[in-house]
Design a protein around this motif. Sequence first.
Motif, PDB file in Angstrom:
ATOM      1  N   ARG A  76      29.398  -5.035  43.344  1.00 48.93           N
ATOM      2  CA  ARG A  76      30.082  -3.875  43.913  1.00 48.93           C
ATOM      3  C   ARG A  76      30.484  -2.874  42.824  1.00 48.93           C
ATOM      4  O   ARG A  76      30.500  -1.667  43.053  1.00 48.93           O
ATOM      5  CB  ARG A  76      31.313  -4.344  44.701  1.00 48.93           C
ATOM      6  CG  ARG A  76      32.259  -3.259  45.189  1.00 48.93           C
ATOM      7  CD  ARG A  76      31.589  -2.368  46.234  1.00 48.93           C
ATOM      8  NE  ARG A  76      32.474  -1.293  46.666  1.00 48.93           N
ATOM      9  CZ  ARG A  76      32.696  -0.179  45.995  1.00 48.93           C
ATOM     10  NH1 ARG A  76      32.106  -0.001  44.832  1.00 48.93           N
ATOM     11  NH2 ARG A  76      33.503   0.753  46.472  1.00 48.93           N
ATOM     12  N   GLY A 124      27.459  -0.879  42.312  1.00 47.96           N
ATOM     13  CA  GLY A 124      26.788  -0.450  43.537  1.00 47.96           C
ATOM     14  C   GLY A 124      26.462   1.031  43.615  1.00 47.96           C
ATOM     15  O   GLY A 124      25.313   1.402  43.847  1.00 47.96           O
ATOM     16  N   PRO A 125      27.451   1.913  43.390  1.00 51.00           N
ATOM     17  CA  PRO A 125      27.149   3.340  43.545  1.00 51.00           C
ATOM     18  C   PRO A 125      26.383   3.937  42.362  1.00 51.00           C
ATOM     19  O   PRO A 125      25.980   5.083  42.443  1.00 51.00           O
ATOM     20  CB  PRO A 125      28.539   3.990  43.628  1.00 51.00           C
ATOM     21  CG  PRO A 125      29.530   2.886  43.670  1.00 51.00           C
ATOM     22  CD  PRO A 125      28.867   1.676  43.123  1.00 51.00           C
ATOM     23  N   VAL A 180      15.146  -3.202  45.104  1.00 53.09           N
ATOM     24  CA  VAL A 180      15.344  -3.487  46.531  1.00 53.09           C
ATOM     25  C   VAL A 180      16.399  -4.564  46.761  1.00 53.09           C
ATOM     26  O   VAL A 180      16.924  -4.677  47.861  1.00 53.09           O
ATOM     27  CB  VAL A 180      14.032  -3.902  47.249  1.00 53.09           C
ATOM     28  CG1 VAL A 180      13.046  -2.762  47.284  1.00 53.09           C
ATOM     29  CG2 VAL A 180      13.422  -5.135  46.625  1.00 53.09           C
ATOM     30  N   GLU A 208      19.933  -3.509  48.415  1.00 57.11           N
ATOM     31  CA  GLU A 208      19.887  -3.142  49.821  1.00 57.11           C
ATOM     32  C   GLU A 208      19.487  -4.349  50.678  1.00 57.11           C
ATOM     33  O   GLU A 208      20.074  -4.592  51.728  1.00 57.11           O
ATOM     34  CB  GLU A 208      18.867  -2.008  49.989  1.00 57.11           C
ATOM     35  CG  GLU A 208      19.016  -1.182  51.231  1.00 57.11           C
ATOM     36  CD  GLU A 208      20.399  -0.601  51.387  1.00 57.11           C
ATOM     37  OE1 GLU A 208      20.936  -0.071  50.405  1.00 57.11           O
ATOM     38  OE2 GLU A 208      20.930  -0.679  52.513  1.00 57.11           O
ATOM     39  N   PHE A 209      18.506  -5.098  50.197  1.00 51.93           N
ATOM     40  CA  PHE A 209      17.995  -6.217  50.987  1.00 51.93           C
ATOM     41  C   PHE A 209      19.017  -7.356  51.091  1.00 51.93           C
ATOM     42  O   PHE A 209      19.074  -8.043  52.095  1.00 51.93           O
ATOM     43  CB  PHE A 209      16.682  -6.745  50.390  1.00 51.93           C
ATOM     44  CG  PHE A 209      15.475  -5.894  50.742  1.00 51.93           C
ATOM     45  CD1 PHE A 209      15.636  -4.657  51.365  1.00 51.93           C
ATOM     46  CD2 PHE A 209      14.185  -6.324  50.468  1.00 51.93           C
ATOM     47  CE1 PHE A 209      14.546  -3.867  51.688  1.00 51.93           C
ATOM     48  CE2 PHE A 209      13.084  -5.544  50.799  1.00 51.93           C
ATOM     49  CZ  PHE A 209      13.257  -4.314  51.399  1.00 51.93           C
ATOM     50  N   ASP A 224      22.153  -6.975  51.340  1.00 49.98           N
ATOM     51  CA  ASP A 224      23.085  -6.580  52.400  1.00 49.98           C
ATOM     52  C   ASP A 224      22.444  -6.714  53.770  1.00 49.98           C
ATOM     53  O   ASP A 224      23.090  -7.063  54.751  1.00 49.98           O
ATOM     54  CB  ASP A 224      23.505  -5.113  52.216  1.00 49.98           C
ATOM     55  CG  ASP A 224      24.572  -4.973  51.163  1.00 49.98           C
ATOM     56  OD1 ASP A 224      25.377  -5.910  51.019  1.00 49.98           O
ATOM     57  OD2 ASP A 224      24.595  -3.928  50.495  1.00 49.98           O
ATOM     58  N   ALA A 225      21.140  -6.417  53.813  1.00 52.09           N
ATOM     59  CA  ALA A 225      20.485  -6.351  55.112  1.00 52.09           C
ATOM     60  C   ALA A 225      19.997  -7.703  55.608  1.00 52.09           C
ATOM     61  O   ALA A 225      19.738  -7.858  56.797  1.00 52.09           O
ATOM     62  CB  ALA A 225      19.304  -5.384  55.027  1.00 52.09           C
ATOM     63  N   ALA A 226      19.883  -8.686  54.702  1.00 52.40           N
ATOM     64  CA  ALA A 226      19.281  -9.968  55.089  1.00 52.40           C
ATOM     65  C   ALA A 226      19.987 -10.574  56.297  1.00 52.40           C
ATOM     66  O   ALA A 226      21.194 -10.390  56.492  1.00 52.40           O
ATOM     67  CB  ALA A 226      19.320 -10.934  53.913  1.00 52.40           C
ATOM     68  N   LEU A 227      19.217 -11.271  57.112  1.00 55.18           N
ATOM     69  CA  LEU A 227      19.738 -11.743  58.396  1.00 55.18           C
ATOM     70  C   LEU A 227      20.509 -13.042  58.267  1.00 55.18           C
ATOM     71  O   LEU A 227      21.379 -13.331  59.065  1.00 55.18           O
ATOM     72  CB  LEU A 227      18.572 -11.952  59.369  1.00 55.18           C
ATOM     73  CG  LEU A 227      17.550 -10.825  59.441  1.00 55.18           C
ATOM     74  CD1 LEU A 227      16.501 -11.134  60.494  1.00 55.18           C
ATOM     75  CD2 LEU A 227      18.233  -9.512  59.746  1.00 55.18           C
ATOM     76  N   TRP A 277      18.237 -12.984  47.806  1.00 56.50           N
ATOM     77  CA  TRP A 277      18.080 -11.672  47.170  1.00 56.50           C
ATOM     78  C   TRP A 277      18.998 -11.526  45.963  1.00 56.50           C
ATOM     79  O   TRP A 277      18.677 -10.801  45.026  1.00 56.50           O
ATOM     80  CB  TRP A 277      18.316 -10.539  48.177  1.00 56.50           C
ATOM     81  CG  TRP A 277      17.136 -10.373  49.083  1.00 56.50           C
ATOM     82  CD1 TRP A 277      17.079 -10.640  50.415  1.00 56.50           C
ATOM     83  CD2 TRP A 277      15.819  -9.922  48.708  1.00 56.50           C
ATOM     84  NE1 TRP A 277      15.809 -10.398  50.903  1.00 56.50           N
ATOM     85  CE2 TRP A 277      15.025  -9.953  49.877  1.00 56.50           C
ATOM     86  CE3 TRP A 277      15.221  -9.515  47.517  1.00 56.50           C
ATOM     87  CZ2 TRP A 277      13.669  -9.582  49.883  1.00 56.50           C
ATOM     88  CZ3 TRP A 277      13.880  -9.145  47.514  1.00 56.50           C
ATOM     89  CH2 TRP A 277      13.123  -9.175  48.682  1.00 56.50           C
ATOM     90  N   GLN A 285      35.007   7.478  41.380  1.00 57.22           N
ATOM     91  CA  GLN A 285      34.999   6.156  42.008  1.00 57.22           C
ATOM     92  C   GLN A 285      35.509   5.074  41.057  1.00 57.22           C
ATOM     93  O   GLN A 285      35.283   3.886  41.282  1.00 57.22           O
ATOM     94  CB  GLN A 285      33.576   5.813  42.460  1.00 57.22           C
ATOM     95  CG  GLN A 285      33.039   6.823  43.455  1.00 57.22           C
ATOM     96  CD  GLN A 285      31.725   6.380  44.040  1.00 57.22           C
ATOM     97  OE1 GLN A 285      31.674   5.425  44.812  1.00 57.22           O
ATOM     98  NE2 GLN A 285      30.653   7.056  43.686  1.00 57.22           N
ATOM     99  N   GLU A 341      33.252  -3.715  55.895  1.00 55.38           N
ATOM    100  CA  GLU A 341      32.525  -2.880  54.937  1.00 55.38           C
ATOM    101  C   GLU A 341      31.392  -3.688  54.351  1.00 55.38           C
ATOM    102  O   GLU A 341      31.605  -4.749  53.774  1.00 55.38           O
ATOM    103  CB  GLU A 341      33.479  -2.409  53.828  1.00 55.38           C
ATOM    104  CG  GLU A 341      34.018  -1.041  54.122  1.00 55.38           C
ATOM    105  CD  GLU A 341      34.616  -0.398  52.891  1.00 55.38           C
ATOM    106  OE1 GLU A 341      34.070  -0.603  51.792  1.00 55.38           O
ATOM    107  OE2 GLU A 341      35.619   0.301  53.054  1.00 55.38           O
ATOM    108  N   THR A 342      30.204  -3.194  54.518  1.00 54.75           N
ATOM    109  CA  THR A 342      29.063  -4.033  54.163  1.00 54.75           C
ATOM    110  C   THR A 342      28.759  -4.031  52.679  1.00 54.75           C
ATOM    111  O   THR A 342      28.193  -4.963  52.169  1.00 54.75           O
ATOM    112  CB  THR A 342      27.817  -3.588  54.945  1.00 54.75           C
ATOM    113  OG1 THR A 342      27.913  -2.197  55.171  1.00 54.75           O
ATOM    114  CG2 THR A 342      27.720  -4.329  56.233  1.00 54.75           C
ATOM    115  N   TYR A 343      29.118  -2.949  52.031  1.00 55.69           N
ATOM    116  CA  TYR A 343      28.650  -2.875  50.637  1.00 55.69           C
ATOM    117  C   TYR A 343      29.659  -3.462  49.670  1.00 55.69           C
ATOM    118  O   TYR A 343      30.653  -2.901  49.421  1.00 55.69           O
ATOM    119  CB  TYR A 343      28.344  -1.418  50.272  1.00 55.69           C
ATOM    120  CG  TYR A 343      27.489  -0.769  51.284  1.00 55.69           C
ATOM    121  CD1 TYR A 343      27.984   0.250  52.091  1.00 55.69           C
ATOM    122  CD2 TYR A 343      26.191  -1.201  51.495  1.00 55.69           C
ATOM    123  CE1 TYR A 343      27.196   0.831  53.057  1.00 55.69           C
ATOM    124  CE2 TYR A 343      25.400  -0.618  52.458  1.00 55.69           C
ATOM    125  CZ  TYR A 343      25.903   0.391  53.240  1.00 55.69           C
ATOM    126  OH  TYR A 343      25.133   0.971  54.212  1.00 55.69           O
TER     127      TYR A 343
END
Lengths: 344, 479
Positions: free
Chosen positions: A48, A51-52, A99, A102-103, A105-108, A116, A325, A342-344
Amino acid sequence: MSFLQLLWYAVIGLLFIIFLVLDGADFGVGMATRFLASNYTERKLLLRTIGPHWDGNEVFLVTAGGAMFASLPGWYASLFSGFYLLLFFVLIALIFRGVSFEFSDAALTEKGKRGWLWVNFISCLFIPFLLGMLFTDMIQPLPIDAGGNIFVSFYNVVNPLSILGGLCITAVSLYQGLNYIALRTEGLIRYHASRLADNLYWIAYPVEVLIVIALYFQTNFYERHLVATLVFLVLIVAVTVWGQIAAATDKEIQAIIASSSLFAVIVMLIFTGLFPYVLIANNPAHSLLIKEVSSSPYTLVIMTIVLVILLPIMLAYFIWSYVSQWHRISLEEFKKDLDNGETY
Amino acid sequence: MLNLGLSVLPLARFQFEMTTIFHFFFVPMSIGLVLVVAIMETLYVIKKDPMYKTMTKFWGRIFLLSFAVGVVTGLIQEFQFGMNWSEYSRFMGDIFGAPLAIEALLAFFMESTFIGVWMFTWDKLKPAWHALTIWLVFLGSSISALWILAANSFMQHPVGYKINAATGHVQMTSFSALLKNQQLWYEFSHVIFGAFITGAFIVAGLSAIMLFRNKSPKFFRKSMRIGLIIGLFACVGSFLSGDMQTQYLIKEQPMKFAATEGIYKNTDNPAPWTVFQITNEKDHKGEFKIEVPYMLSVLSYHKLSGSVTGMDQTNKALHKKYNKKFGKNMNYNLPVNTLFFAFRIMSAGFGALAGLAILGLWFSRKKKDTILKQKWLTLLLGIATFGPFIINSCGWLVTELGRDPWVVYGLLPIAAAVSPSTSATSVLFTNIVYFLLFTTLGFFMIMYAKHFLFEGPEGLGDKTNYDLEDPFSKEAFEK
């Protein structure tokens, strides 16, 4: 050699320094997820902090490559085609690192998310190592033909100096990452980051001594630039000592300045050692001089105007994005954020 | 070393085609999606309806996935010029490097810095400022397209240069000529409208899939309409810029134009337009032709007369022009069937998208919204999500393959551009790894995007009921 050719040689060096200072910290944070964090939440907390920023930091590498292409195209062409496979592996690692944020965070599934993070760790280990190899390969005498093409053998890529170079850049990235974490977190993680940096600095000294020796056998730095080389080598050791003391005494700002300076001095050593060449051939007649690989004076003038106009604007918002930030993140606060969705 | 009887050139060409096509799936998608997302967030700022905020975040997540893959596959491009095409890099460095470096300084920093700000400052920045950051991402990615196409346009139509007598390389003589290149502005506007179409139809198409499944219809109906409205505007822009580009092509690259029309012999006057033919590339003949009289004259010159020069004549002219410098053995023939069908798939696909946009807007109009009942239409729109990817690739193939045999038109043949020091084995190896890598990235990206989509707005923690209002309910009367 014209002033502008010299300027652009320096600009490329400077861009590599900024890239290493900024993205080196990102690689270090990626590595630290396995050394400093003990569970998934802590790993995410470490990531985190970058992250930005990591994506923007990576652009300095793209810009360095672009500046090389624009101002010294002969260097770019020879280097990139010559060290084909090495650069290919750098690319693959950069792609996976890119990737993985992002991945993950997105993984199921939990398994996918953890997977990841492993991908992130492994690529963060390889990128600085491979880049370190490249930086130390490209300063050695190489089999270059009259057209400027490099026909590397396995040994031109993998050799004692390049392995040491890889280790060196990887280690400094890790110090940089740990120092950054110490600045951006609160609580136990902050404390442990400085301790770990302090301990890991012990690796630096033997590596540095071996590099001093390998430089003698594998490059002609001492023949061509004895004083400058020695000055930079002494500076490297001095900055290492300073960095370790700063980490040991929890002087966090000093510590990150020291590890950043270490990157800077290493790149300066390389760029001074090569000068006035960009690539040195086994057959001295085929060595490539800065003035031989450079763009036309007209293009260099255009590029300089562009740089003078765009760089201040770009730096202004780039620095703003860090400053606006900038805060210390604690584990408690981060957990609260996670619970709030908050996902990130 | 292992000798598989392969040479570097075809492998390097295949690699460039594969990596740019894959990259070019995600670039238009990202530019288009960020425009749609920025418009949604602006609507939120103006109307203060929280649904638009959810919408921004929802489509923003799909945008972020696409952006991630777009960025990393873009890295390959920058390295690739040096790795596989070092002779090209030496030849073109004086021209190509400047736009590329400016692209990085001006565009890449802007998009990647502000995307970081946008992702993490939902609670910190005021809504209007937050919306500004996503517009800056949009600006950055559009500017990036402009600069890379400036380099590409030089390759299609070199301007503002001279040949350096000592090195034989091109040398820039006028930076402004590079930017005033007409080719650039036609190409840029066509590509950028194509990108808007891509983003708009992805939002519209994915929304239609959810409407087909009858999930959160209020949310997805609105999303779909925003997508379709942007898509329809972009279609108009794309049509106009495509038309201008065609006019320009006839003059500047007659070979490419004749090949996309499959014309070998000069046409009659007025020229008929061939809708369909199988081209016999060996005997220079079109078979199974279907023609529309007058149409090609109209398309080419906007009038009912005028003949179009065929490839045979252009071929002779090119030989006459370039034989002295490049020898008699240059082959100016183009892969006619590929270009002919790529152009037709692009045009027909485009027409279908525009038609679907009108139908979609009509059936979801406020006065009489029956979109949920039009299963056929939502199904077609859902399928249309994939349309822009095919259309973009076809357009790109026409532009790039049509430049054969040149990498820089009239100045450097492709065969002379490839790296002399790389071995076929290395390029074969990297081709295989890239292919596996792209398959993996594509697989995960689609899987994750599908998951986001099917979770709907609830996946973002938005518990609002997005069912359509029953027109006879109490709330509807009170409004």
